[in-house]
Design an enzyme around this catalytic site. Structure first.
Site, PDB file in Angstrom:
ATOM      1  N   HIS A 137      57.409  45.474  47.973  1.00 23.72           N
ATOM      2  CA  HIS A 137      57.040  44.997  49.298  1.00 23.72           C
ATOM      3  C   HIS A 137      55.860  45.807  49.825  1.00 23.72           C
ATOM      4  O   HIS A 137      55.854  47.035  49.751  1.00 23.72           O
ATOM      5  CB  HIS A 137      58.212  45.133  50.270  1.00 23.72           C
ATOM      6  N   TYR A 173      63.044  43.630  60.803  1.00 27.19           N
ATOM      7  CA  TYR A 173      63.790  44.450  61.763  1.00 27.19           C
ATOM      8  C   TYR A 173      63.711  43.748  63.117  1.00 27.19           C
ATOM      9  O   TYR A 173      62.609  43.544  63.643  1.00 27.19           O
ATOM     10  CB  TYR A 173      63.175  45.839  61.888  1.00 27.19           C
ATOM     11  N   PRO A 220      70.468  54.782  58.582  1.00 24.84           N
ATOM     12  CA  PRO A 220      69.787  53.969  57.564  1.00 24.84           C
ATOM     13  C   PRO A 220      68.551  53.234  58.055  1.00 24.84           C
ATOM     14  O   PRO A 220      67.834  52.650  57.237  1.00 24.84           O
ATOM     15  CB  PRO A 220      70.874  52.982  57.137  1.00 24.84           C
ATOM     16  N   LYS A 223      65.695  56.389  54.408  1.00 24.66           N
ATOM     17  CA  LYS A 223      65.323  57.688  53.856  1.00 24.66           C
ATOM     18  C   LYS A 223      66.403  58.366  53.026  1.00 24.66           C
ATOM     19  O   LYS A 223      66.103  59.344  52.337  1.00 24.66           O
ATOM     20  CB  LYS A 223      64.921  58.639  54.998  1.00 24.66           C
ATOM     21  N   TYR A 240      57.141  55.364  56.526  1.00 25.75           N
ATOM     22  CA  TYR A 240      58.077  54.421  55.892  1.00 25.75           C
ATOM     23  C   TYR A 240      57.900  54.420  54.379  1.00 25.75           C
ATOM     24  O   TYR A 240      58.874  54.453  53.634  1.00 25.75           O
ATOM     25  CB  TYR A 240      57.859  53.011  56.458  1.00 25.75           C
TER      26      TYR A 240
END
Length: 396
Positions: free
Chosen positions: A72, A205, A297, A301, A389
């Site tokens: 991704h 998200y 979560p 990480k 990220y």
């Protein structure tokens, strides 16, 4: 038994450490309380940072990940009925994430251990650690446990505690030495695995007034979805129909996209906690992964920090046995904690921004909406989110 490094725990941290040490010519024995089947089938997060992917490939373990993993290049933030894409690859000079389940990583690592005849004890009970503070040249550390009804003892130079948050390793450090830092969040995630082909290209998200939601995937045929819920949520009150209805509500958007539905294969509630133990070493014991730190979560990480820990530890142990140099071992805790606290902050930031909370005032919840607007309209803010990220590069 006698070995150089005794490893407690057969999750990603312990298994990868044993593999990296083997490649450096360092002997180890691995001890795990659960069964092999449990370790291979336990479903956990599957977002791999660029550095984790690179480490797995460099270790010669990436063949199946390269075939089956889903690369991704961005993520989406959905709020106010609009989807906003964060172009991670464009903002970080080509870095990306790979979706590949933690249990798949564990399977690859166990298969590699089998291929090399690595010494592993599954279903070990009564594990205890001894001689941690002694001089390794005179009073060697030991791991003691029962296996198939027989008492076992491993004498070693060092112990790697990779046995998770509830394991024995961290609790073997004297309370007078250990400092812990913790934040328990007033919400949790209700997670499902669904037999439905992903119908979104990247993770979504969603911030909604009814609560957070996350759309992700595990494979070309399996999706993983989450709903913000109470920490003591009663799963019996959540029928499949109610779950899909709530997901549709929280993913409402002006483009008309909705997650594809399918048979729900698994349900569970994941608590949300931030936790750090300092130091990550005591005498001849070194903590790695969840034994030393937990992240919510939201920032993806957890496993990535475990990989970062054992990468540092394997290099430090290799230097010790190759050159007799202990400088890297002595600096292990401080080296790892610098990355741990950065990841803790990023995970807290993502969690705080994306979850409306009844514990917050309307003023605070409006600030969260302002933050979402900022990271989706400011290139500088989006780049900060993206580089954290995909994972900060490892130090040379």
């Amino acid at each position: 038994m006698r070995t150089q490094v005794a490893i407690v725990g057969a999750g990603p941290a312990g298994l990868l450490l044993s593999h990296l040490l083997r490649r450096e010519g360092v002997d180890s024995i691995l001890v795990e309380a659960q069964s092999r089947q449990y370790c291979e089938q336990r479903i956990r997060a599957g977002v791999l940072e660029q550095g984790t992917v690179d480490t797995i490939n460099e270790a010669g373990l990436g063949a199946r990940m390269q075939r089956e993993g889903l690369v991704h290049h961005g993520i989406e933030l959905l709020f106010g009925r609009n989807r906003h894409r964060i172009d991670m690859t464009g903002l970080t000079g080509g870095r990306a994430i790979t979706i590949y389940g933690q249990h798949e990583v564990v399977r690859d690592l166990i298969d590699a251990a089998d291929a090399h005849g690595h010494h592993m004890f599954f279903e070990a009970s009564g594990v205890s650690l001894h001689g941690l503070a002694g001089d390794a040249q005179r009073d060697r550390p030991e791991v003691r446990f029962m296996h198939q009804g027989v008492e076992q003892r491993i004498e070693c130079d060092y112990i790697a505690g990779c046995d998770g948050f509830h394991g024995v390793s961290r609790n073997s450090i004297p309370a007078s030495v250990l400092r812990t830092y913790e934040r328990v969040y007033p919400f949790a995630w209700l997670g499902i695995l669904a037999e439905a082909a992903p119908n979104a290209a990247e993770l979504v998200y969603a911030h909604h007034e009814r609560g957070f939601a996350l759309y992700s995937m595990r494979s070309p045929s399996i999706t993983r979805l989450y709903l913000q819920c109470a920490p003591d949520e009663d799963l019996s009150q959540w029928s499949d129909d109610r779950i899909w209805s709530e997901l549709k509500t929280r993913f409402e958007n002006d483009g008309g996209w909705q997650p594809a539905e399918g048979a729900i294969l698994q349900k569970g509630v994941t608590p949300m906690r931030s936790f750090v133990a300092e130091p990550m070493q005591y005498g001849r014991l070194f903590l790695a992964g969840d034994a030393a730190h937990i992240v919510p979560p939201t920032g993806a990480k957890g496993m990535n920090l475990a990989v970062a820990d054992v990468r540092v530890l394997s290099q430090a142990l290799a230097a010790r046995y190759r050159d007799g140099c202990t400088d890297l071992l002595d600096a292990y805790s401080s080296t790892c904690l610098e990355r741990v606290w950065r990841a803790e902050h990023f995970s807290w930031f993502m969690t705080n921004m994306l979850h409306p909370s009844a514990d917050d005032t309307p003023f605070v919840n409006r600030l969260k909406m302002s933050e979402l607007n900022y990271v989706t309209t400011s290139e500088a803010a989006a780049r900060s989110l993206a580089e954290n990220y995909v994972g900060l590069p490892f130090a040379a």
